[in-house]
Design a protein around this motif. Sequence first.
Motif, PDB file in Angstrom:
ATOM      1  N   LEU A 232      95.509 -12.723  84.642  1.00  0.00           N
ATOM      2  CA  LEU A 232      95.202 -12.024  85.890  1.00  0.00           C
ATOM      3  C   LEU A 232      95.243 -10.511  85.738  1.00  0.00           C
ATOM      4  O   LEU A 232      94.582  -9.786  86.484  1.00  0.00           O
ATOM      5  CB  LEU A 232      96.193 -12.442  86.983  1.00  0.00           C
ATOM      6  N   ALA A 233      96.016 -10.020  84.785  1.00  0.00           N
ATOM      7  CA  ALA A 233      96.167  -8.577  84.614  1.00  0.00           C
ATOM      8  C   ALA A 233      94.989  -7.937  83.900  1.00  0.00           C
ATOM      9  O   ALA A 233      94.813  -6.724  83.967  1.00  0.00           O
ATOM     10  CB  ALA A 233      97.453  -8.283  83.839  1.00  0.00           C
ATOM     11  N   THR A 234      94.170  -8.730  83.239  1.00  0.00           N
ATOM     12  CA  THR A 234      93.091  -8.170  82.436  1.00  0.00           C
ATOM     13  C   THR A 234      92.007  -7.547  83.310  1.00  0.00           C
ATOM     14  O   THR A 234      91.760  -8.005  84.431  1.00  0.00           O
ATOM     15  CB  THR A 234      92.451  -9.245  81.543  1.00  0.00           C
ATOM     16  N   PRO A 235      91.343  -6.517  82.817  1.00  0.00           N
ATOM     17  CA  PRO A 235      90.250  -5.915  83.589  1.00  0.00           C
ATOM     18  C   PRO A 235      89.164  -6.919  83.945  1.00  0.00           C
ATOM     19  O   PRO A 235      88.607  -6.874  85.050  1.00  0.00           O
ATOM     20  CB  PRO A 235      89.722  -4.828  82.649  1.00  0.00           C
ATOM     21  N   GLU A 236      88.859  -7.829  83.025  1.00  0.00           N
ATOM     22  CA  GLU A 236      87.802  -8.806  83.273  1.00  0.00           C
ATOM     23  C   GLU A 236      88.161  -9.721  84.436  1.00  0.00           C
ATOM     24  O   GLU A 236      87.322  -9.988  85.314  1.00  0.00           O
ATOM     25  CB  GLU A 236      87.552  -9.636  82.010  1.00  0.00           C
ATOM     26  N   ALA A 237      89.395 -10.208  84.463  1.00  0.00           N
ATOM     27  CA  ALA A 237      89.821 -11.110  85.539  1.00  0.00           C
ATOM     28  C   ALA A 237      89.899 -10.367  86.867  1.00  0.00           C
ATOM     29  O   ALA A 237      89.508 -10.905  87.917  1.00  0.00           O
ATOM     30  CB  ALA A 237      91.168 -11.732  85.200  1.00  0.00           C
ATOM     31  N   GLN A 238      90.385  -9.153  86.843  1.00  0.00           N
ATOM     32  CA  GLN A 238      90.494  -8.380  88.084  1.00  0.00           C
ATOM     33  C   GLN A 238      89.111  -8.070  88.650  1.00  0.00           C
ATOM     34  O   GLN A 238      88.892  -8.139  89.855  1.00  0.00           O
ATOM     35  CB  GLN A 238      91.276  -7.097  87.833  1.00  0.00           C
ATOM     36  N   ALA A 239      88.173  -7.744  87.781  1.00  0.00           N
ATOM     37  CA  ALA A 239      86.807  -7.455  88.242  1.00  0.00           C
ATOM     38  C   ALA A 239      86.142  -8.715  88.777  1.00  0.00           C
ATOM     39  O   ALA A 239      85.384  -8.654  89.761  1.00  0.00           O
ATOM     40  CB  ALA A 239      85.986  -6.868  87.097  1.00  0.00           C
TER      41      ALA A 239
END
Length: 415
Positions: free
Chosen positions: A327-334
């Motif tokens: 969840l913390a990754t930029p990809e997941a957040q985007a």
Amino acid sequence: MKKILTLMLAVLVAGAVFAGGGQESGDDGTQELVINSYMSDQAPKEAFEALVADFEEKNPGISVTVNTTAHEQFKTLLPNWLTSRQAPDVVTWFAGYRMQAFAERGLLEPIGSAFPNNAFAAQFPDAFQKASSYDGDIYFLPQSWYWWAVYYNTEVFDRLNLNPPKTWEEFLQVSETLKQNNIAPIAIGAKDTWTAGGWFDYLNSAINGMDFHVDLTAGKVSYTDPRVVETFQTFADLNQRGYIMDNATSYSWQEAATLLFNGEAGMYLMGQFIKDVAPEDVKSKIDFFTFPSFGRSGYAVDTPIDGYMVPKNATNKEAAMKFMAYLATPEAQALFTVPLGRLAANKNVPVPNEDAQKGLDMVLGAEGAMQFYDRDAPEEMAAKGMNAILDAMQNPGDISEILANLDRERERIYR
């Protein structure tokens, strides 16, 4: 494969502890991750489903079950889930005081182990790290944040040659023009009492300043203080002038938003998530402006942070930590924030659109940020405070008594 379970209130109340209890692994070695979510509105629910599907694809050894509960019922049931011996593995929740209250009671699992080598600090701004921590440990994974502002129907404003007001005097003039044209100046779905919390935050900080508002929510100021009285009287005055929609306490926030969308109301103080429930052909007709000024040089904004926690009694903490790291990754957040037009908590995710950039600019220009009344004050205090705001709106002659009673609750709760 994920399973989305939308639970009816009657079932939830009858089995409040049931919605949890993950299994460590199935017969085939697959781990089950149980998530309890309040994302019941269609747009965020679909965005979360896409997020879960992506996580499962990247982690084929984990099967995710999502239990979705309507937002208000979720808040009521969460303490039961956290104290259950079969707690869910992950729950959605809010940063700041609301998370810290559970951490203080020992009901949450620290998630720092999911972020070795200071990886959490590399992803999130300092302010978000503080809002996600308690007593030196990280307990909260921030996913998205958004702004509150006065949303308005641009077609209505254009037809009546109205401009977004910058001062309170201009706001009252716009409200009067709307009223004279048989349009409710202000929509508010006060059946959901938290909608009054936004009005309290903005009026109190605009009239008395950010520092005063912080002291009040911290229990350091009496609710009988003349400055608080002015805040309550100002809100009540809007109703006395006929600027607040009729029967406001009979409408949910979504139902009141419909009046804004179809032009029966002109303005609505609400969070960015109002766009989640707007029809596609209406979204472009709904814009927002900063809350009007009472003459102070600076202004404050409500900027709640939403995200996730791991209960202390979670069964499958290993899978939960993998989910936190994902969840913390930029990809997941985007993946979650871009479809909703939210601002990602991860500082490496670009702003998704012009609307979000305008909201970000408004936040960056503020002298201070508030989480929200029911997140900055103890839950019980905020609940009583929001009821008092609506009581004052309907019974302005009783404001002194209302605030005297509220202050007695303040003394009891903070003591």
